[in-house]
Scaffold this active site. Structure first.
Site, PDB file in Angstrom:
ATOM      1  N   SER A  60       0.947  -1.122   0.037  1.00 27.47           N
ATOM      2  CA  SER A  60       0.080  -0.030   0.069  1.00 27.47           C
ATOM      3  C   SER A  60       0.905   1.335   0.040  1.00 27.47           C
ATOM      4  CB  SER A  60      -0.716  -0.161   1.163  1.00 27.47           C
ATOM      5  OG  SER A  60      -1.838   1.020   1.192  1.00 27.47           O
ATOM      6  N   ASP A  88      -1.646   0.793  -3.644  1.00 31.13           N
ATOM      7  CA  ASP A  88      -2.272  -0.085  -4.077  1.00 31.13           C
ATOM      8  C   ASP A  88      -3.997   0.574  -4.389  1.00 31.13           C
ATOM      9  OD1 ASP A  88      -3.189   0.526  -1.649  1.00 31.13           O
ATOM     10  OD2 ASP A  88      -3.761  -1.606  -1.233  1.00 31.13           O
TER      11      ASP A  88
END
EC number: 5.4.2.10
Length: 461
Positions: free
Chosen positions: A118, A257
């Site tokens: 992420s 992400d």
């Protein structure tokens, strides 16, 4: 940051829980190794099989990743583990986390796997498992997977080994899905989109262009090493400067992400997840779509969110920090809209997880539908000054039980009264204790936060 837990061939020390709030994360090839990735995939396949998830059919998994270089070998390891356990695999390639979640459901897959860390720095990576339907695996299943790492299994042979193929059409399927959630055209809007050199680098600009916006892409040239480097939702100042420079109506920022979305108005001011959540809540209430006139947020959301929505008859249900807890509360209470200040916005009518691309489209659609600038829409939330201190390198497990910390916490809350708020919490993914203080003035918030951070450092360091 080190991965916790034990896995065959990894040499990792055992600690209480391998899975954090967002899967297993660590520095790729040091903590999160190919061996661990393979073991996790094999264990996940067998735990789900024993739970009856594959009963009566040939199991199928989809695997997607962000552009990190380490994702290539981790993907190979996960795919090998799944196929060796008898699971057919569709390799989706580089796609946002919410796209993998959507395709897990749309393709009726038994398992989805996301390889991403992420918003974390490039050397990190992570593995997150999704259950049938695209939701994150429950904690008890994750714990069962961790407990059975490295165990011997009966290996399928012949026709029972898994087959592997690429599935590039998943990207277009996801784009069409996002576009189908809104019939509002964005013609006339000039938008800067910062994709953090991450998984949304192709998808987000494509969606907004298809909807009619004029798109200025930045941070959309991933090379495997530049993810989150000076771009994206954790480096929002880059987008602020670009919006001012380009004379844009708004800016959209994703993380690596793309399960997050933050925004910037035409003046270059940040519109955070609380404000985005409130803007969408009012739109959905107006359309009669806001179930129970309620949204779900976390304890980290600004007090201004609750006060602003209350003025419109909308309630806020609070949860622990983490989009998985927001989602759990939404499903339990029958709510359709929730999110976090960090930009995870969940719309259960359209998605099973936070979706930054979808959020960007919906937010810009509200601008276009009302003809109002983003700064005007965002005024629904008057943010109280909020100060966040991250205390690193401490034993976060004792933050709730240390008597001196608890005494200082009670004193701070008494000092601020109803005009402020104090929160201490341990990070779910890092050795960090977060100190959050809201107050009527920035000076008060700074003073209380600094005092609490000092006590935490002294007591837990």
């Amino acid at each position: 940051m080190a991965v916790s837990g034990t896995a065959a061939g990894t040499g990792l020390a055992s600690t209480p829980r391998l899975f954090g709030t967002d899967g297993v994360r660590g520095i790729a090839n040091r903590d999160l190794t190919a061996e661990l990735a393979l073991d996790l995939a094999v264990a996940a396949a067998h735990v789900l099989a024993q739970a009856g998830a594959f009963e009566g059919h040939r199991p199928l998994a989809v695997v997607g990743r962000d552009p990190r270089a380490s994702g290539e070998f981790l993907e190979a390891a996960v795919v090998a583990g799944l196929a060796s356990a008898g699971v057919d695999v569709l390799r989706l390639g580089v796609l946002p986390t919410p796209a993998v979640a959507y395709l897990t459901a749309a393709l009726d897959a038994d398992l989805g796997v996301v390889l991403s860390a992420s918003h974390n720095p490039m050397p990190d990576n992570g593995i997150k498992f999704l259950a049938r339907g695209g939701h994150k695996l429950p904690d008890d299943i994750e714990d069962a997977v961790a407990a059975r790492l490295g165990e011997p299994w009966t290996r399928p042979v012949g026709r029972f080994v898994g087959r592997v193929r690429d599935y590039p059409e998943g990207l277009d399927q996801y784009v069409e899905h996002v576009l189908a959630t809104s019939d509002q055209r964005l013609d006339g809007l000039r938008v800067v989109v910062d994709c953090a050199h991450g998984a949304a680098s192709v998808v987000s600009p494509a969606v907004l262009r298809r909807a009619g916006a004029t798109v200025v892409p930045i941070g959309c040239e991933p090379d495997g090493y530049n993810i989150n480097d000076g771009h994206g939702s954790t480096n929002i100042e880059t987008l602020q400067a670009a919006v001012r420079r380009e004379g844009a109506d708004a800016g959209i920022a994703h993380d690596g992400d793309a399960d997050r979305c933050l925004a910037v108005d035409a003046a270059g001011d940040v519109v955070d997840g609380d404000q985005i959540l409130a803007i969408l809540a009012l739109a959905w209430q107006e359309a009669g779509r806001l179930a129970h006139d309620t949204v779900v947020a976390t304890v980290m959301s600004n007090l201004g969110l609750k006060l602003g929505l209350a003025a419109h008859g909308i309630s806020v249900v609070e949860t622990a920090v983490g989009d998985r807890y927001v989602l759990e509360a939404m499903r339990a209470g029958g709510y359709v809209l929730g999110g976090e200040q960090s930009g995870h916005i969940i719309m259960l009518d359209y998605a099973t997880t936070g979706d930054g691309v979808l959020t960007g489209l919906q937010l810009l659609g509200r601008m276009a539908a009302t003809g109002r600038p983003l700064a005007d829409l965002a005024r629904v939330v008057r943010r109280l000054p909020q100060v966040l201190r991250n205390v690193t390198g401490v034993d976060k497990t004792r933050v709730d039980t240390d008597p001196v910390i608890n005494k200082e916490l009670a004193a701070a809350r008494g000092e601020l009264g109803d005009g402020g708020r104090v929160l201490l919490r341990a990070s779910g993914t890092e050795p960090v204790v977060r100190v959050m203080v809201e107050a009527e003035t920035e000076a008060d918030a700074e003073r209380v936060a600094e005092r609490l951070a000092r006590v935490v450092r002294e007591r837990l360091g």
